[in-house]
Design an enzyme around this catalytic site. Sequence first.
Site, PDB file in Angstrom:
ATOM      1  N   PHE A 179      79.168  43.685  74.778  1.00 37.66           N
ATOM      2  CA  PHE A 179      78.168  42.819  74.032  1.00 37.66           C
ATOM      3  C   PHE A 179      76.818  43.236  73.772  1.00 37.66           C
ATOM      4  O   PHE A 179      75.775  42.696  73.708  1.00 37.66           O
ATOM      5  CB  PHE A 179      77.839  41.292  75.095  1.00 37.66           C
ATOM      6  CG  PHE A 179      79.119  40.900  75.698  1.00 37.66           C
ATOM      7  CD1 PHE A 179      80.164  40.525  74.960  1.00 37.66           C
ATOM      8  CD2 PHE A 179      79.200  41.196  77.303  1.00 37.66           C
ATOM      9  CE1 PHE A 179      81.444  40.141  75.674  1.00 37.66           C
ATOM     10  CE2 PHE A 179      80.463  40.423  78.003  1.00 37.66           C
ATOM     11  CZ  PHE A 179      81.620  40.031  77.067  1.00 37.66           C
ATOM     12  N   ILE A 220      92.632  38.137  58.302  1.00 35.03           N
ATOM     13  CA  ILE A 220      92.628  38.250  59.816  1.00 35.03           C
ATOM     14  C   ILE A 220      93.842  39.296  60.036  1.00 35.03           C
ATOM     15  O   ILE A 220      94.849  38.992  59.455  1.00 35.03           O
ATOM     16  CB  ILE A 220      92.935  36.954  60.348  1.00 35.03           C
ATOM     17  CG1 ILE A 220      91.640  36.086  60.185  1.00 35.03           C
ATOM     18  CG2 ILE A 220      93.249  37.218  61.865  1.00 35.03           C
ATOM     19  CD1 ILE A 220      90.536  36.371  60.811  1.00 35.03           C
ATOM     20  N   ASN A 261      94.768  40.299  63.029  1.00 39.76           N
ATOM     21  CA  ASN A 261      95.813  39.783  64.222  1.00 39.76           C
ATOM     22  C   ASN A 261      95.215  38.495  64.684  1.00 39.76           C
ATOM     23  O   ASN A 261      94.263  38.248  65.240  1.00 39.76           O
ATOM     24  CB  ASN A 261      95.549  40.703  65.592  1.00 39.76           C
ATOM     25  CG  ASN A 261      96.533  40.405  66.602  1.00 39.76           C
ATOM     26  OD1 ASN A 261      96.884  39.166  66.966  1.00 39.76           O
ATOM     27  ND2 ASN A 261      97.296  41.505  67.240  1.00 39.76           N
ATOM     28  N   LYS A 271      96.117  36.496  67.009  1.00 37.15           N
ATOM     29  CA  LYS A 271      95.771  36.276  68.287  1.00 37.15           C
ATOM     30  C   LYS A 271      94.596  36.784  69.094  1.00 37.15           C
ATOM     31  O   LYS A 271      93.960  36.078  69.811  1.00 37.15           O
ATOM     32  CB  LYS A 271      97.173  36.938  69.287  1.00 37.15           C
ATOM     33  CG  LYS A 271      97.209  36.565  70.695  1.00 37.15           C
ATOM     34  CD  LYS A 271      98.493  36.890  71.291  1.00 37.15           C
ATOM     35  CE  LYS A 271      98.848  36.363  72.539  1.00 37.15           C
ATOM     36  NZ  LYS A 271     100.171  36.705  73.068  1.00 37.15           N
ATOM     37  N   THR A 272      94.425  37.988  68.672  1.00 38.44           N
ATOM     38  CA  THR A 272      93.188  38.628  69.172  1.00 38.44           C
ATOM     39  C   THR A 272      91.748  38.074  68.522  1.00 38.44           C
ATOM     40  O   THR A 272      90.928  38.129  69.123  1.00 38.44           O
ATOM     41  CB  THR A 272      93.145  40.194  69.066  1.00 38.44           C
ATOM     42  OG1 THR A 272      93.252  40.359  67.607  1.00 38.44           O
ATOM     43  CG2 THR A 272      94.375  40.917  69.567  1.00 38.44           C
ATOM     44  N   GLN A 323      88.527  36.434  70.402  1.00 43.82           N
ATOM     45  CA  GLN A 323      87.263  36.918  70.018  1.00 43.82           C
ATOM     46  C   GLN A 323      86.359  35.920  69.858  1.00 43.82           C
ATOM     47  O   GLN A 323      85.282  35.480  70.133  1.00 43.82           O
ATOM     48  CB  GLN A 323      87.204  37.898  69.038  1.00 43.82           C
ATOM     49  CG  GLN A 323      87.717  39.268  69.314  1.00 43.82           C
ATOM     50  CD  GLN A 323      86.552  40.083  70.122  1.00 43.82           C
ATOM     51  OE1 GLN A 323      86.553  39.804  71.587  1.00 43.82           O
ATOM     52  NE2 GLN A 323      85.603  40.532  69.449  1.00 43.82           N
ATOM     53  N   GLY A 351      84.058  41.716  60.008  1.00 48.42           N
ATOM     54  CA  GLY A 351      83.786  41.706  61.567  1.00 48.42           C
ATOM     55  C   GLY A 351      83.811  40.238  62.059  1.00 48.42           C
ATOM     56  O   GLY A 351      83.021  39.151  61.328  1.00 48.42           O
ATOM     57  N   GLY A 360      83.175  39.468  65.529  1.00 44.01           N
ATOM     58  CA  GLY A 360      83.330  39.487  67.094  1.00 44.01           C
ATOM     59  C   GLY A 360      81.882  38.833  67.388  1.00 44.01           C
ATOM     60  O   GLY A 360      81.703  38.181  68.602  1.00 44.01           O
ATOM     61  N   GLU A 361      80.745  38.571  66.784  1.00 44.56           N
ATOM     62  CA  GLU A 361      79.509  38.079  66.861  1.00 44.56           C
ATOM     63  C   GLU A 361      79.353  36.659  66.255  1.00 44.56           C
ATOM     64  O   GLU A 361      78.436  35.657  66.617  1.00 44.56           O
ATOM     65  CB  GLU A 361      78.633  39.058  66.552  1.00 44.56           C
ATOM     66  CG  GLU A 361      78.639  40.145  67.532  1.00 44.56           C
ATOM     67  CD  GLU A 361      77.756  41.193  67.010  1.00 44.56           C
ATOM     68  OE1 GLU A 361      76.570  41.436  67.620  1.00 44.56           O
ATOM     69  OE2 GLU A 361      78.005  42.082  66.150  1.00 44.56           O
TER      70      GLU A 361
END
Length: 747
Positions: free
Chosen positions: A261, A639, A641, A643-644, A648, A711, A713-714
């Site tokens: 993080f 996208i 994947n 699932k991942t 996230q 991206g 993730g955030e």
Amino acid sequence: MTTPAKTHIAPGPDASVPVGGAVGHPVDRRDGRAKATGTARFSAEHRYPDLTYATLVHATIARGTITHIDTAAAAAVPGVVAVLTHLNAPRIKPPRKPNIVRDLGPDVSGTDVDYLNTDQVFWDGQPIAVVIATTSAAANEAAPLVEATYDKLPARVDFAAEQKNATPAKGDLTFAGVAKKGDAEAALAAAEVSVDLRYTTPGLQHNAIEPHATVAVWDGDHLTVHDTTQSITQSRRYLAWRFGVPASHVRVHAEFLGGGFGGKFAVWPGTVIAAMAAKAVGRPVRLALTRTAVNRATGGRTASTNRIALGATRDGRLTSLIQDSITRIGSTGGQFEPTGSPARHLYGAQNLLTRQDHAVMDLMPNTWLRAPGEAIGTFALESAMDELAYELSMDPIALRMRNEPETDPTKGKKFSQRMQREAFERGAERFGWADRDPEPRSMRDGEWLVGMGTAAAFHPVLRLVADVKVRLSDDGSALVQCGFHEMGMGAATVQAQIAADALGIDYEKVRVEYGDSALPSGPMAGNSNQTATVATSVLAACAELTRKITALARRTGTTGQEPAAALRAAGTPFLEASVGSATRLGELRSQGRFLSTFLKDQRRSKAARGAQFCEVRVNADTGELRISRWLGMFDVGHIINPKTAASQLRGAVVMGIGMALSEQSLIDPRNGRTMSAGLDSYYVPVHADIPPIDVDWLDEPDRTMPLGIIGLGEVGTTGVAAAIANAVFHATGRRVRDLPITLDKVL
């Protein structure tokens, strides 16, 4: 010294993955079985012969000079090998100034303190000694026996008091401290409708499931470290500089990371001191920080104060948007947190002004924490947009859509992709926004007041550079090598999917090696850059390898057959292709690739976006707050994947819920002591706090990015706190502008 073997994680059987169709398929994470069965070894779990254990001793003042330090009682504890202080620790080079081009990423030095090489104290919690023992129990017993006396100096530790002394922030390569368009203050004064508001957020701490830990081993002038790092390559360069050895003599392992993080970007005191201790005692050293030590010796998110002023016509068109922010940095370092980032990009205001000041504090320097800047900025801006919507008697989504810009509001750049409108429209329909009675305190279910809130999500796109090697063997298998990071997001899984499709082979035949500085250099894992950055190089290497195989197939008459057929026909065991190299020339070329990629990406305004929707229930008698429903609808490119990706985004929403409802780093304004250093006093969300989180995406590729990747993730953290605060107002009629949203603020 025994060199540990590389970590190889073979893919599990998944016959449902079609050849050429791995990308876009919800493949299970490759590291899942190893982590679930306990066979994955994290940094603190690597063992060496004669391993010793270290525990830090922390300063108990915020600023001053150590006048005396007594280690006799600690050294007398059975099992203690050594106690190092500034009086006897090995001398090493001080940190050097950061250079984003040289390091191909942000500065990885958490602070500029010369740990255990100085008698100066710069924050309460700074390590001033380390105890090394044959057992962790002995080290833990001895550490509290180290006694220091100080000559105290006045310290700046009260953020509220220091804000009057704040000075303009300089910004960084991607974000200037000030942005201006037109005369926003004059437009605000002349606006038909306006709001001028103040929002605050507290400091936040990371508290990843895996605390910071380092195992350090010296073999002559060669250093091996197993470290909880999100920046393998940059950490290697940093340690090489500090200890005066070539980078080729330093090897950094980080095969598994239990969450980062942003808290594990920088090299913090534990890493340096572990290597220093191992050098001093001539034995391997394990230094695993306690939860309290993590929160006293590594940085977190800055506290902030934000003025948001909005001026609009009566039909809701923004004539002025102003954001004035004050954040803090440490006297020995700290990262710029661009709180004005969302305000500069989300809305087409006719006049705009964002400014940010820094208050310099004698505290642990702040560092990146998921969506740095944008998490704070969206809370303030999106709360203010909701308040303006009520002033205008206008639907909050309609107000946002009325101010959708055609080009980037500050620089006039074209958008590489912008589907903010579609995210709100699809999300509103799925969430049932039309069923919302707009009047505050109008929706009720028995003793529960029900409210619905929304907010925009936003996070900019950044790409760094990665070196990659791809090898195809005559048995049809492929190997991808890159020193990137696996923090639990499925990084190795998605790169295997990308390589499989690029080479036209089975996904199960692709193996990935990562998490080791001996591999081709990877990027820092943060700012949501890693997937796109590594994919850029994987695709380039696979394209080069395919050209070689195609030429070989022509020579061997195997055109049209599987790729490995050409290798077998030629009697060639393997072919490989690389992007980048570890030579000095290769590093210079990597710097050139970074600058070229950065400048190319700057031609368009690129960002991940979304719309957050929240339903809350507030007990009318007790003020108890429960989130009952959540939907996040995101514009995050193609996208790889599902699932991942869903995992996230859900995890990012959970972090936003913690920011909104419970998390705050409490600093004693008298002495600078962190009062919330453990999980007994720093409250993170638990299962009962989290509703079912529905996330979805538009899955529209960004044509300017590799495979259309943006991206993600955030971005899922941004807008969350504002959506909750807006829902609380709708439920109760009470506006909370100071996080976290606690009972006393609701009642």
